[in-house]
Design a protein around this motif. Structure first.
Motif, PDB file in Angstrom:
ATOM      1  N   GLU A  11     -19.647 -91.391  76.424  1.00 29.69           N
ATOM      2  CA  GLU A  11     -18.327 -92.170  76.500  1.00 29.69           C
ATOM      3  C   GLU A  11     -17.718 -92.061  74.438  1.00 29.69           C
ATOM      4  O   GLU A  11     -16.799 -92.218  73.902  1.00 29.69           O
ATOM      5  CB  GLU A  11     -18.110 -93.215  77.043  1.00 29.69           C
ATOM      6  N   ALA A  14     -16.772 -88.885  73.789  1.00 26.33           N
ATOM      7  CA  ALA A  14     -15.414 -88.065  73.562  1.00 26.33           C
ATOM      8  C   ALA A  14     -14.622 -89.226  73.132  1.00 26.33           C
ATOM      9  O   ALA A  14     -13.391 -88.986  72.156  1.00 26.33           O
ATOM     10  CB  ALA A  14     -15.314 -88.796  75.157  1.00 26.33           C
ATOM     11  N   SER A  17     -14.406 -87.700  69.240  1.00 21.52           N
ATOM     12  CA  SER A  17     -13.780 -85.927  68.886  1.00 21.52           C
ATOM     13  C   SER A  17     -12.894 -86.287  67.766  1.00 21.52           C
ATOM     14  O   SER A  17     -13.531 -85.037  67.221  1.00 21.52           O
ATOM     15  CB  SER A  17     -13.328 -86.002  70.402  1.00 21.52           C
ATOM     16  N   LEU A  46     -10.318 -80.348  68.702  1.00 21.46           N
ATOM     17  CA  LEU A  46     -11.249 -81.665  70.042  1.00 21.46           C
ATOM     18  C   LEU A  46     -11.162 -81.503  71.146  1.00 21.46           C
ATOM     19  O   LEU A  46     -12.451 -81.543  72.035  1.00 21.46           O
ATOM     20  CB  LEU A  46      -9.828 -82.085  69.472  1.00 21.46           C
ATOM     21  N   ALA A  47     -10.658 -80.142  71.790  1.00 23.99           N
ATOM     22  CA  ALA A  47     -11.408 -79.412  73.085  1.00 23.99           C
ATOM     23  C   ALA A  47     -12.117 -79.081  73.209  1.00 23.99           C
ATOM     24  O   ALA A  47     -13.524 -79.178  74.243  1.00 23.99           O
ATOM     25  CB  ALA A  47     -10.279 -78.048  73.634  1.00 23.99           C
ATOM     26  N   TRP A  49     -15.272 -80.810  71.666  1.00 20.65           N
ATOM     27  CA  TRP A  49     -16.356 -81.655  71.280  1.00 20.65           C
ATOM     28  C   TRP A  49     -15.813 -82.422  72.960  1.00 20.65           C
ATOM     29  O   TRP A  49     -16.685 -82.634  73.148  1.00 20.65           O
ATOM     30  CB  TRP A  49     -15.699 -82.792  70.292  1.00 20.65           C
ATOM     31  N   ARG A  50     -14.114 -82.013  73.408  1.00 18.46           N
ATOM     32  CA  ARG A  50     -14.676 -82.994  74.935  1.00 18.46           C
ATOM     33  C   ARG A  50     -15.322 -82.129  76.375  1.00 18.46           C
ATOM     34  O   ARG A  50     -16.078 -82.597  76.774  1.00 18.46           O
ATOM     35  CB  ARG A  50     -13.192 -82.530  75.003  1.00 18.46           C
ATOM     36  N   ARG A  51     -15.664 -81.044  75.529  1.00 19.55           N
ATOM     37  CA  ARG A  51     -16.578 -79.906  76.797  1.00 19.55           C
ATOM     38  C   ARG A  51     -17.684 -80.210  75.962  1.00 19.55           C
ATOM     39  O   ARG A  51     -18.679 -81.030  77.306  1.00 19.55           O
ATOM     40  CB  ARG A  51     -16.740 -78.480  76.482  1.00 19.55           C
ATOM     41  N   ALA A  53     -18.806 -83.529  74.828  1.00 19.40           N
ATOM     42  CA  ALA A  53     -19.355 -84.956  76.034  1.00 19.40           C
ATOM     43  C   ALA A  53     -18.591 -84.832  76.827  1.00 19.40           C
ATOM     44  O   ALA A  53     -19.997 -85.278  77.544  1.00 19.40           O
ATOM     45  CB  ALA A  53     -17.944 -85.397  75.535  1.00 19.40           C
ATOM     46  N   GLU A  54     -18.652 -84.167  77.908  1.00 19.46           N
ATOM     47  CA  GLU A  54     -18.722 -84.158  79.360  1.00 19.46           C
ATOM     48  C   GLU A  54     -20.800 -83.490  79.730  1.00 19.46           C
ATOM     49  O   GLU A  54     -20.854 -82.986  80.604  1.00 19.46           O
ATOM     50  CB  GLU A  54     -18.091 -82.758  79.919  1.00 19.46           C
TER      51      GLU A  54
END
Length: 173
Positions: A11, A14, A17, A46-47, A49-51, A53-54
């Motif tokens: 969390e 995300a 990010s 950004l994409a 860092w979202r990956r 975080a996942e």
């Protein structure tokens, strides 16, 4: 006072990010060969860092961040712990990044000490990473007890498109 180093939850990763993308974009703009080209769009950063975080959320990786005095991310490193069944003792160290304005302050070395501790806590005894041959990071890893295995010519591209060799390192914990 040294920059604090923290492990981020999925969390937190995300939510941060944007800050992490700033560090990545700065490193790429500064010529770091970290998997992205000079034309890296912010949305792609950004994409990424979202990956990440996942992956943290799935327990596949550990994400550490070094923070400045305002609590903003100035450095980061990842420990990839999701390995094949025959390598439960091993992890990869990935995306060691320090913003150019925060370099030469010992942040990268402190991130490496922290990643070793995270690896030990996860039961890992062998760490592996790769870096551009001849760069500052190669010297840092050697100073921090990593052993060079060898260099692979033309392994990757620098952000400007030029080929670069990569040195593979390992560390036994």
């Amino acid at each position: 006072m040294p920059a604090p180093i923290r492990v981020l939850t999925a969390e937190e990763a995300a939510a941060r990010s944007d800050e992490l993308a700033d560090v990545l974009l700065d490193c790429v703009a500064g010529g770091a060969s970290v998997g992205f080209m000079a034309s890296l769009p912010r949305e792609q950063a950004l994409a990424f860092w979202r990956r990440v975080a996942e992956g943290v959320g799935r327990g596949e990786r550990v994400l550490l961040v070094a923070e400045d005095e305002e609590g903003r991310a100035v450095g980061t490193v990842q420990l990839v712990v999701a390995m094949p069944d025959n390598q439960p003792h091993r992890a990869d160290v990935a995306k060691m990044l320090v913003h150019r304005r925060a370099r030469r302050q010992g942040i990268a070395q402190r991130l490496l000490v922290a990643i070793d501790a995270q690896a030990r806590a996860a039961g890992k005894t062998v760490l592996v990473l790769d870096t551009v041959t001849g760069g500052d990071a190669e010297r840092l890893y050697a100073r921090c007890g990593w052993e060079a295995v060898g260099s692979i010519p033309n392994y990757a591209l620098m952000p400007d498109g030029a080929f670069c060799a990569t040195t593979v390192f390992h560390k036994q914990l």
